[in-house]
Enzyme design. Sequence first.
Site, mmCIF file in Angstrom:
data_model
loop_
_atom_site.group_PDB
_atom_site.id
_atom_site.type_symbol
_atom_site.label_atom_id
_atom_site.label_comp_id
_atom_site.label_asym_id
_atom_site.label_seq_id
_atom_site.Cartn_x
_atom_site.Cartn_y
_atom_site.Cartn_z
ATOM 1 N N TYR A 53 0.889 -1.226 0.086
ATOM 2 C CA TYR A 53 0.010 0.101 0.155
ATOM 3 C C TYR A 53 0.803 1.262 0.028
ATOM 4 O O TYR A 53 0.788 2.161 -0.702
ATOM 5 C CB TYR A 53 -0.904 0.002 1.213
ATOM 6 C CG TYR A 53 -1.964 1.118 1.327
ATOM 7 C CD1 TYR A 53 -2.825 1.597 0.496
ATOM 8 C CD2 TYR A 53 -1.679 2.047 2.612
ATOM 9 C CE1 TYR A 53 -3.551 2.688 0.755
ATOM 10 C CE2 TYR A 53 -2.496 3.145 2.786
ATOM 11 C CZ TYR A 53 -3.302 3.524 1.861
ATOM 12 O OH TYR A 53 -4.244 4.569 2.139
HETATM 13 P P1 NAP Z 1 -12.965 3.196 1.311
HETATM 14 O O1 NAP Z 1 -14.131 3.460 2.136
HETATM 15 O O2 NAP Z 1 -12.605 1.785 1.074
HETATM 16 O O3 NAP Z 1 -13.405 3.643 -0.226
HETATM 17 C C1 NAP Z 1 -12.606 3.363 -1.348
HETATM 18 C C2 NAP Z 1 -13.175 3.723 -2.543
HETATM 19 O O4 NAP Z 1 -12.559 3.387 -3.713
HETATM 20 C C3 NAP Z 1 -14.552 3.189 -2.826
HETATM 21 O O5 NAP Z 1 -15.533 4.205 -3.325
HETATM 22 C C4 NAP Z 1 -14.459 2.168 -3.838
HETATM 23 O O6 NAP Z 1 -15.545 1.996 -4.643
HETATM 24 C C5 NAP Z 1 -13.341 2.800 -4.649
HETATM 25 N N1 NAP Z 1 -12.372 1.881 -5.348
HETATM 26 C C6 NAP Z 1 -11.924 0.772 -4.984
HETATM 27 N N2 NAP Z 1 -11.444 0.067 -5.979
HETATM 28 C C7 NAP Z 1 -11.937 0.616 -7.233
HETATM 29 C C8 NAP Z 1 -11.790 0.347 -8.492
HETATM 30 N N3 NAP Z 1 -11.133 -0.646 -8.944
HETATM 31 N N4 NAP Z 1 -12.255 1.367 -9.352
HETATM 32 C C9 NAP Z 1 -12.922 2.435 -8.954
HETATM 33 N N5 NAP Z 1 -13.216 2.603 -7.622
HETATM 34 C C10 NAP Z 1 -12.594 1.913 -6.824
HETATM 35 O O7 NAP Z 1 -11.552 3.820 1.526
HETATM 36 P P2 NAP Z 1 -11.278 5.387 2.054
HETATM 37 O O8 NAP Z 1 -10.722 4.986 3.623
HETATM 38 O O9 NAP Z 1 -12.354 6.209 1.973
HETATM 39 O O10 NAP Z 1 -10.063 5.713 1.220
HETATM 40 C C11 NAP Z 1 -10.233 6.292 0.202
HETATM 41 C C12 NAP Z 1 -8.853 7.063 -0.265
HETATM 42 O O11 NAP Z 1 -8.130 7.761 0.935
HETATM 43 C C13 NAP Z 1 -7.758 5.798 -0.658
HETATM 44 O O12 NAP Z 1 -7.117 6.099 -1.753
HETATM 45 C C14 NAP Z 1 -7.151 5.379 0.739
HETATM 46 O O13 NAP Z 1 -5.941 5.057 0.389
HETATM 47 C C15 NAP Z 1 -6.889 6.972 1.176
HETATM 48 N N6 NAP Z 1 -6.480 7.193 2.203
HETATM 49 C C16 NAP Z 1 -7.378 6.651 3.581
HETATM 50 C C17 NAP Z 1 -7.082 7.124 4.982
HETATM 51 C C18 NAP Z 1 -8.081 6.485 5.948
HETATM 52 O O14 NAP Z 1 -7.544 6.826 7.152
HETATM 53 N N7 NAP Z 1 -9.247 6.183 5.927
HETATM 54 C C19 NAP Z 1 -5.834 7.450 5.217
HETATM 55 C C20 NAP Z 1 -4.922 7.795 4.116
HETATM 56 C C21 NAP Z 1 -5.170 7.479 2.658
HETATM 57 P P3 NAP Z 1 -16.240 0.693 -5.255
HETATM 58 O O15 NAP Z 1 -15.885 -0.505 -4.427
HETATM 59 O O16 NAP Z 1 -17.692 0.880 -5.407
HETATM 60 O O17 NAP Z 1 -15.395 0.406 -6.583
#
Ligand code: NAP
Length: 249
Positions: free
Chosen positions: A161
């Site tokens: 990641y």
């Molecule tokens: P999440 O709740 O798992 O949401 C992930 C999103 O990505 C969902 O809308 C999912 O939609 C989409 N996705 C996954 N695979 C995909 C694909 N092949 N094509 C299109 N869409 C896809 O995660 P989150 O925590 O909100 O994270 C969002 C971003 O923030 C990510 O890039 C993550 O690495 C980053 N981030 C999060 C945190 C945190 O604390 N949560 C910290 C640092 C960075 P579908 O499944 O509907 O496709």
Amino acid sequence: MTTLDGKVAFVAGASRGIGAAIAMALAEAGAAVAVAARTEHEGRVPGTIGAVADRIVEAGGRAVAVPCDVTSEESVEAAIATTVKEFGGIDVVVANAGVLWLGPIDSTPLKRWQLCLDVNLTGVFLVTKAAIPHLRARGGGSLIAVTTTGVDMIDRGSNAYWVSKAAVERLYLGLASDLSTDNIAVNCLSPSRVVLTEGWAAAGGGQRIPPEAIEPPETMGAAATLLARQDASGITGTVQRSETLVPRV
Ligand code: NAP
């Protein structure tokens, strides 16, 4: 600062979590928003592109749900084309789609390594590549990739990641230089703390996070809105943390 009235934003990975919060915030600031991701029907993990688009419209904004798998060039190109057909162009892209895998390298299955690179890195490449001609056609715009503070945590080891997100930061920092003459701002943005999203919970995280380490998703919405307002004369070529751009809640 201007608002985003008259602007069009494409948010990849907007069916839930941080992407949904960013889509809502951009719409509230006046942008018409393409809510892009794969989930069209409610499944194991809550959240669909239609439900997020409906929430925006119910709140008085403009949105369209756009099916999109960021790992497929064909799917990404179709999603971008649908957005342009619906709203007449694209000014802002938020490459937020991501998958989490924090296992150590020596126990990481090849398919997990490849999934991280396919979604988190190649997905950003494909979305960005497909959108650039449309931002150029508008005379400028803003590209934002969502990364993570884990990129800097070298003392905590390595995983697929963090490697995928580090590569995205290199991609976007170089792209800022390439696109400066097109008046396009290019920045990375990550939460300063943990956002307790559906994806985080589904990946088994969250149980031992102290309250002071938790950030509300709205902070990323506000920070992305600030970056969405930029062009090449403003903030560009940077890696931003949400709480350095907007006050901590
Ligand atoms: P999440 O709740 O798992 O949401 C992930 C999103 O990505 C969902 O809308 C999912 O939609 C989409 N996705 C996954 N695979 C995909 C694909 N092949 N094509 C299109 N869409 C896809 O995660 P989150 O925590 O909100 O994270 C969002 C971003 O923030 C990510 O890039 C993550 O690495 C980053 N981030 C999060 C945190 C945190 O604390 N949560 C910290 C640092 C960075 P579908 O499944 O509907 O496709």
